[in-house]
Design an enzyme around this catalytic site. Structure first.
Site, short mmCIF file in Angstrom:
data_model
loop_
_atom_site.label_atom_id
_atom_site.label_comp_id
_atom_site.label_asym_id
_atom_site.label_seq_id
_atom_site.Cartn_x
_atom_site.Cartn_y
_atom_site.Cartn_z
CD GLU A 41 52.15 51.71 30.37
OE1 GLU A 41 52.90 51.88 31.34
OE2 GLU A 41 51.69 50.61 30.06
CG ASP A 45 60.01 46.78 26.03
OD1 ASP A 45 60.32 46.32 24.93
OD2 ASP A 45 60.70 46.57 27.04
CE LYS A 73 63.71 49.20 27.20
NZ LYS A 73 63.88 47.95 27.96
CG PHE A 99 65.71 44.75 32.64
CD1 PHE A 99 64.85 45.43 33.48
CD2 PHE A 99 65.43 43.42 32.37
CE1 PHE A 99 63.75 44.83 34.04
CE2 PHE A 99 64.33 42.79 32.93
CZ PHE A 99 63.49 43.50 33.76
CB VAL A 100 65.08 51.18 32.49
CG1 VAL A 100 66.24 51.67 31.63
CG2 VAL A 100 63.82 51.01 31.65
NE ARG A 112 55.94 47.53 40.91
CZ ARG A 112 55.54 47.18 39.69
NH1 ARG A 112 55.39 48.09 38.76
NH2 ARG A 112 55.31 45.93 39.38
O1 LIG Z 1 55.29 47.47 25.44
P1 LIG Z 1 55.28 46.25 26.30
O2 LIG Z 1 56.37 45.26 25.95
O3 LIG Z 1 53.96 45.58 26.35
O4 LIG Z 1 55.68 46.70 27.75
C1 LIG Z 1 55.11 47.82 28.37
C2 LIG Z 1 54.54 47.44 29.69
O5 LIG Z 1 55.59 46.95 30.53
C3 LIG Z 1 55.49 47.60 31.79
O6 LIG Z 1 54.64 46.91 32.63
P2 LIG Z 1 55.02 45.46 33.21
O7 LIG Z 1 54.46 44.42 32.32
O8 LIG Z 1 56.50 45.38 33.43
O9 LIG Z 1 54.27 45.32 34.56
P3 LIG Z 1 53.96 46.32 35.72
O10 LIG Z 1 52.74 47.04 35.26
O11 LIG Z 1 53.74 45.45 36.87
O12 LIG Z 1 55.13 47.24 35.91
C4 LIG Z 1 54.90 48.96 31.47
O13 LIG Z 1 54.27 49.56 32.57
C5 LIG Z 1 53.95 48.67 30.35
O14 LIG Z 1 52.64 48.43 30.80
#
Ligand SMILES: O=P(O)(O)OC[C@H]1O[C@H](OP(=O)(O)OP(=O)(O)O)[C@H](O)[C@@H]1O
Length: 128
Positions: A41, A45, A73, A99-100, A112
């Site tokens: 990953e 978050d 995070k 917000f990274v 990205r």
């Molecule tokens: O712990 P959480 O709050 O669930 O967040 C984590 C998710 O957020 C990001 O993906 P994102 O949903 O931003 O989409 P992406 O895969 O398109 O980057 C990251 O790659 C995780 O999959």
């Protein structure tokens, strides 16, 4: 990054992620039964995505489910980490509550591909 400010929003997000993950893995034909699975990953978050993936792979009879994340995070965690027997958690860096973007992380599909991790200025994601 999503902002969830009520129990209802959290519940809806969990349901939404479960649907997304079920759909995204619908065409995956790899048999993971008995395998040690390592999810790579960019960031953990709220933990909602991860908990949904743990639940998904929990139905696949995997030998173990581990996670390797570049960023963690922890201050935003809503769902605690529960990887199950044998599961390991590898974390690169603790991430502040910012917000990274970059290194695969986006805001509305932008930033990205940045070859570094940047902090988005709040006026970018609060404007309407
Ligand atoms: O712990 P959480 O709050 O669930 O967040 C984590 C998710 O957020 C990001 O993906 P994102 O949903 O931003 O989409 P992406 O895969 O398109 O980057 C990251 O790659 C995780 O999959």
């Amino acid at each position: 990054m999503v902002v969830l400010s009520s129990a209802y929003e959290i519940e809806k997000r969990v349901e939404e992620m479960a649907a997304v993950i079920t759909q995204e893995f619908a065409d995956v034909r790899i048999d993971v039964k008995g395998k040690h699975v390592l999810l790579v990953e960019a960031i953990v978050d709220t933990g909602i995505t991860l908990s949904t993936l743990v639940a998904h792979f929990g139905t696949k009879d995997v030998a173990s489910f581990s996670v390797c994340t570049l960023l963690d995070k922890t201050s935003r965690r809503i769902v605690p980490l529960q990887l199950g027997a044998g599961g390991k958690y590898y974390r690169g860096f603790q991430c502040p509550d910012e917000f990274v973007v970059g290194y695969g992380m986006d805001y509305a599909e932008q930033y990205r591909c940045l070859p570094y991790i940047g902090v988005l200025k709040p006026h970018i994601y609060t404007k309407n």
